[in-house]
Design a protein around this motif. Sequence first.
Motif: not given
Length: 513
Positions: A74-84
């Motif tokens: 995928v062209l862009l990194p996927s947002t992922f919650p930092r805390r998780e």
Amino acid sequence: QKRRHVENSVANVKKTNKGKMDQNRMAPCLQLPLDNKLLENVIEKAKDWALMHGACMRSRTNLNKDVLQFAPFVLLPSTFPRREFKKAVEIQPILNELVHKVAHDYEFLSSSLKSTNTVDHFTRRLFEIYETVRKDGITQPVSLGLVRSDIMLESTCSGKERGSAAKSDPYCCWKQVEINTIASGFGWLGPASGLIHRYVLQELGRMDMIQNLPENHALQGLCQGMLEAWKLYNNEKAVIMFVVEDVTYNICDQRFHEFELRSQNPNVPVIRRNLTQISERAKLGSKKELILDDMEVGVIYFRAGYEPGHYHSENEWNARLLMERSRAIKCPSIYYHLAGTKKVQQALAKPGVLEKFLSPDKTSVVKEIFTGLYSLDKDEFGDRAVQMAIENPGHFVLKPQREGGGNNVYGDKVRTAVEAMKDSEERSAWILMERISPPMQLNYLVRPGDPNNGCPPLSDVVGELGIFGVVIGDSEKILVNKQVGHMLRTKLSTADEGGVAAGLGALDSPYLC
Ligand code: ADP
Ligand code: MG
Ligand code: MG
């Protein structure tokens, strides 16, 4: 025309997901869609970057072994919650400890797999190897675990499960999909995906965003684990052997492990053999050393042997047994392999079981990451699970004791399959697992040979994060226990599975937010 195409696909996404949108959608890391000219340009560069840095695989259609393609990404990194993300990283040593202890508990493995072994030929054969070496006496007490715990964010949670997640968060927590103890791949392609995304963000003029891509040293960590095992074997001449498929599609991932080993210690030879070659050429020495082509094998790293198709005849099974009987340190040893089965995962989720392996505080942490796992054995509990699956097939995934993707049953087929095996013992070969619904987000899927003239539409995708662990030890003690890195795989939100090697998924990396 291309711009219209992109806009149309955004409109489609909005239409098809109407109603669900606010509830379980993660915002992408950048405002989308990207300008078409920019998109075309950056994709062209990113594809070449991937090709020229080894984020590649062999093609399944072009059988020329000299040809590589970039792996879908995928062209862009996927947002992922930092805390998780932080929680996933922190919990890994506990999961390593758990899997290590489970692997060394014969009673638990044998009682958990008993019903499955009566109907699942493949698992039974693995178990028979375990029984045989146990009877002979285990020659090599030390095991090397290079494991990967796979997790997904859960977006549909009841009030009490929401924990510390904010009301507006499109997820409440993450849940474990499974833990892999054999051939846990993407130690290279995981970090490589982060490198692609660093490059893409740089080319988009967003250097400021790069700080949100976490460091990923999975390849170094996994290889260091192999070299530590090699040192424990204590023979300077010993080699590390990769057990490989007849044709390796995921060749870059494997070779980069080999290159990394060689660069960390150029004195350790690395060889690759398939099970057939091992059956023809390997033998045991007087001290049960594994001797192959006049070399002594100190560490065996399995990247094959996890599915029935890898064993063409009794010869390959004999090879597996021979290796298990040998003094070589196995990654995994047969009991580690068995500890990674879905049936064992389900047995661990039964009330009161985790407590046998972990301290109370660790138990409560691990309990939270399990989602509903149900036995389908022919008993009262199994009957109840059968009933649940028939009533609500979409809520579950039906899983056999297999690895490598493509084996599970989803959606309405869960009902059909469960109904068909309701009255037979066969159902003990399967487990039923609650289906996790990860939040979707928009991204561009970049695939080799894509027909969209280098300008793919925006798609709704969901991710599965894998955390790598290294654990070395024997039945008495754990010598090494580390979390070493991660990988993220992403698939269309409508797809059941997302194996990258199988062509269904795409490389991705987390953008922490
Ligand atoms: P394998 O050992 O073959 O990789 P998995 O249990 O990881 O088997 O299942 C394969 C894929 O199926 C996962 O990567 C994921 O995409 C999907 N999957 C498995 N279990 C679940 C679940 N409980 N909820 C949602 N998707 C799942
Ligand atoms: Mg697996
Ligand atoms: Mg999996």
